[in-house]
Design a protein around this motif. Structure first.
Motif, short mmCIF file in Angstrom:
data_model
loop_
_atom_site.label_atom_id
_atom_site.label_comp_id
_atom_site.label_asym_id
_atom_site.label_seq_id
_atom_site.Cartn_x
_atom_site.Cartn_y
_atom_site.Cartn_z
N ILE A 207 0.83 -1.20 0.00
CA ILE A 207 0.00 0.00 0.00
C ILE A 207 0.87 1.25 0.00
N ILE A 208 1.89 1.26 0.82
CA ILE A 208 2.80 2.42 0.88
C ILE A 208 3.48 2.63 -0.46
N LEU A 209 3.98 1.55 -1.07
CA LEU A 209 4.69 1.68 -2.35
C LEU A 209 3.76 2.08 -3.48
N GLY A 210 2.49 1.72 -3.40
CA GLY A 210 1.55 2.02 -4.46
C GLY A 210 0.82 3.34 -4.31
N THR A 211 1.09 4.07 -3.24
CA THR A 211 0.39 5.33 -2.99
C THR A 211 1.25 6.51 -3.42
N GLN A 212 0.63 7.41 -4.16
CA GLN A 212 1.29 8.61 -4.67
C GLN A 212 1.10 9.74 -3.66
N HIS A 213 2.09 10.61 -3.53
CA HIS A 213 1.94 11.78 -2.67
C HIS A 213 0.73 12.59 -3.15
N GLY A 214 -0.07 13.07 -2.20
CA GLY A 214 -1.25 13.85 -2.51
C GLY A 214 -2.50 13.01 -2.73
N ARG B 169 -3.91 10.86 -0.60
CA ARG B 169 -4.72 10.82 0.62
C ARG B 169 -4.88 12.23 1.16
N ALA B 170 -6.12 12.66 1.26
CA ALA B 170 -6.40 14.05 1.62
C ALA B 170 -5.84 14.44 2.99
N MET B 171 -5.97 13.57 3.96
CA MET B 171 -5.54 13.93 5.31
C MET B 171 -4.05 13.63 5.57
N ARG B 172 -3.40 12.95 4.66
CA ARG B 172 -1.97 12.67 4.76
C ARG B 172 -1.36 12.86 3.36
N PRO B 173 -1.19 14.10 2.93
CA PRO B 173 -0.73 14.35 1.55
C PRO B 173 0.69 13.88 1.26
N ASP B 174 1.50 13.64 2.29
CA ASP B 174 2.86 13.17 2.07
C ASP B 174 3.01 11.67 2.29
N PHE B 175 1.89 10.95 2.47
CA PHE B 175 1.92 9.49 2.64
C PHE B 175 2.25 8.83 1.30
N GLY B 176 3.03 7.77 1.34
CA GLY B 176 3.33 6.98 0.15
C GLY B 176 4.77 7.15 -0.31
N ALA B 177 5.11 6.41 -1.36
CA ALA B 177 6.47 6.41 -1.88
C ALA B 177 6.65 7.29 -3.11
N ASP B 178 5.56 7.84 -3.66
CA ASP B 178 5.64 8.77 -4.79
C ASP B 178 6.30 8.16 -6.03
N LEU B 179 6.15 6.84 -6.20
CA LEU B 179 6.80 6.18 -7.33
C LEU B 179 6.19 6.57 -8.68
N ARG B 180 4.89 6.86 -8.70
CA ARG B 180 4.26 7.19 -9.98
C ARG B 180 4.80 8.48 -10.60
N SER B 181 5.49 9.29 -9.81
CA SER B 181 6.12 10.48 -10.39
C SER B 181 7.27 10.08 -11.32
#
Length: 127
Positions: free
Chosen positions: A36-43, A45-57
């Motif tokens: 889940i962390i690796l698949g989540t892009q920054h922004g 999740r509304a309440m945690r905009p810096d959650f995730g690994a931002d790999l899709r960038s």
């Protein structure tokens, strides 16, 4: 014991089992959380905009050493920050055609068990 330490909840991805919605627990729950962390892009999740690994960038980046190094850095940083149940031992990124194979070696803090997870990340730009 590991269920109490590592948690129990709905399986990811969400799927059905004989008794209803599938659940996972223990080390499997931790591995699902890592995905889940690796698949989540920054922004995302509304309440945690810096959650995730931002790999899709990196999706349209060339498949070269610089992209692999940036992916390794993003994964290491995200897992260190967002998954307190593990110690990240090593993250290696191998180039494989139009994808990066991200290999994460980690230790479960509660039991000292060492696990690894390979996460394929597909690049649109290819080589």
């Amino acid at each position: 014991m590991t269920e109490q330490v590592h948690g129990r909840g709905l399986a990811f991805p969400l799927r059905l089992s004989a008794g209803g919605v599938a659940e996972s627990a223990g080390a499997a729950k931790v591995a699902e959380s890592i995905r889940i962390i690796l698949g989540t892009q920054h922004g995302e999740r509304a309440m945690r905009p810096d959650f995730g690994a931002d790999l899709r960038s990196l999706a349209f980046a060339p498949n070269n050493g610089a992209t692999a190094d940036l992916a390794r850095h993003n994964v290491t940083d995200a897992l260190t920050r967002w998954e307190p149940r593990i110690d990240v031992l090593d993250v290696t990124v191998a180039q494989d055609g139009a994808r990066l194979l991200i290999d994460v070696r980690y230790r479960l803090r509660a039991t000292n068990e060492v696990h690894n997870l390979v996460y394929p990340f597909y690049l649109e730009g290819g080589r």
